[in-house]
Write an enzyme that holds these catalytic residues in place. Structure first.
Site, PDB file in Angstrom:
ATOM      1  N   GLY A  65       0.822  -1.196   0.000  1.00 31.85           N
ATOM      2  CA  GLY A  65       0.000   0.000   0.000  1.00 31.85           C
ATOM      3  C   GLY A  65       0.858   1.249   0.000  1.00 31.85           C
ATOM      4  N   GLY A 117       0.625  -5.285   0.706  1.00 33.18           N
ATOM      5  CA  GLY A 117      -0.558  -5.216  -0.135  1.00 33.18           C
ATOM      6  C   GLY A 117      -0.388  -5.889  -1.473  1.00 33.18           C
ATOM      7  CD  GLU A 143       2.510  -6.186   6.009  1.00 33.24           C
ATOM      8  OE1 GLU A 143       1.950  -6.221   4.901  1.00 33.24           O
ATOM      9  OE2 GLU A 143       3.237  -7.115   6.440  1.00 33.24           O
ATOM     10  CG  ASP A 151      -2.647  -5.225   6.128  1.00 33.85           C
ATOM     11  OD1 ASP A 151      -1.548  -5.481   5.592  1.00 33.85           O
ATOM     12  OD2 ASP A 151      -3.256  -4.154   5.914  1.00 33.85           O
TER      13      ASP A 151
END
Length: 361
Positions: A65, A117, A143, A151
């Site tokens: 992301g 992501g 992360e 995630d």
């Protein structure tokens, strides 16, 4: 609309090319929305029999992301751009769910960097996913390095990795290559980078309905060329150390190991957010007994708690904004993390009927 997601249909195959090379194809909200729109349209289009996800650059499929956006939106007022932050994670996780349960072959060419992501949009489900790696693949769920947690479905695909490999990858955030990705079960086939032009020609020439089988046959000849990873050889040590009952116990166990592999893992963990390692450990424990939809709902609540706490904002500040690589974690030491702090992250944010991902099944 966004210029960073290029789409076309060739011979019954929908081809998505991520084209944001300067940012290693980091996902913006506009990109997430474009991907979702396209995949929903192709899912119900009888003329599209398969989907291929690729990149315009060999450097990365997708680095994750857009964390600079996370920082900027996370510091906005509740009535400002922070609303876009809420939208981003809700829509990104819904996209991850759509991809996992896609009804047509979903083929991802994971050449170059595939992290965070990027893993979420590359990890097609077991029924239709076909994940291709090359010798340039650099895969990670890093992360915890920025004060977040693995995630985009990581609570599911890491918790279902063999033995303690998911805990190892989630808690250290370290990068693996093609052979290790195949061993962990996060990739299905290896194709050398030099053969990607031939693979692309195959994609163009093969009817979409036959594409997945054709690619498997094409890749079979290179199965022995993926090289030798490290995780298989280190599996007994990983399972032994990372099977300890807590992050503190894992690190204490690693401190007793002398092998460079173990010391590298320990050194990485010493740099990570103590709180988010503990949250990650608990998340993976819970995720092992949950389905994909419930994992994504859990992650959606966790990400709200994380931004309320501010750990990810500090991590991004240190890594990307100020680049001092000296995050001031809160709390700064592992021994200061209490069970109550961890449990707070798992407290419901919304009533079940109001959860933004309540419709996922």
């Amino acid at each position: 609309m966004t210029d960073h997601v290029l789409t076309r249909v060739a011979n019954g195959t929908g081809i998505i090319t991520l084209d944001r090379p300067k940012a290693l194809n980091s996902l913006s909200l506009a990109m997430v929305r474009r991907l979702t729109d396209v995949l929903l349209a192709w899912r119900d289009d009888a003329s599209v029999a398969a989907v291929v996800l690729t990149s315009s650059s060999e450097k990365a499929l997708c680095a994750g992301g857009d964390i600079r956006f996370f920082f900027e939106a996370g510091h906005a007022t509740p009535t400002g751009n922070s609303a876009l932050l809420e939208d981003f994670f809700t829509e990104e996780y819904a996209l991850n769910h759509l991809i996992h349960f896609y009804r047509k072959p979903y083929i991802s060419i994971m050449d170059g960097v595939v992290m965070g992501g990027g893993m979420g949009i590359a990890q097609g489900g077991p029924e239709t996913g076909l994940r291709i790696v090359t010798e340039r693949t650099k895969m990670a769920m890093p992360e915890v390095n920025i004060g977040l947690f693995p995630d985009v479905g990581g609570s599911h695909f890491l918790s279902h990795a063999p033995g303690q490999l998911g805990n190892y990858l989630g808690l250290t955030g370290l990068t693996i290559g093609a052979a290790d990705a195949l061993y962990v079960g996060l990739a299905d086939a290896f194709v050398p980078g030099a053969q990607l032009a031939e693979l692309n020609a195959l994609i163009e020439a093969t009817p979409g309905a036959q594409l997945a089988d054709a690619i498997r046959s094409f890749a079979a000849r290179f199965a022995a060329d993926a090289g030798v990873g490290t995780l298989e050889a280190q599996r007994p040590a990983i399972d032994g150390h990372f099977g300890a009952g807590s992050v503190a116990a894992i690190m204490a166990s690693l401190e007793k190991g002398e092998h460079p592999f173990l010391q590298k893992a320990l050194a990485a963990m010493r740099q990570r957010s103590p709180l988010m390692m503990c949250v990650t450990h608990e998340m993976l424990l819970r995720g092992a007994s949950m389905d994909v939809a419930d994992c994504l709902r859990m992650e959606r609540s966790l990400v709200r708690r994380n931004f309320e706490h501010g750990e990810v904002l500090e991590g991004v500040r240190a890594l990307v904004i100020d680049k001092d690589n000296a995050p001031q974690w809160n709390p700064p030491r592992l021994e200061e993390v209490t069970p109550e702090m961890v449990e707070r992250f798992f407290e419901p944010v919304w009533p079940e009927h109001a959860h933004p991902l309540r419709h996922l099944v």
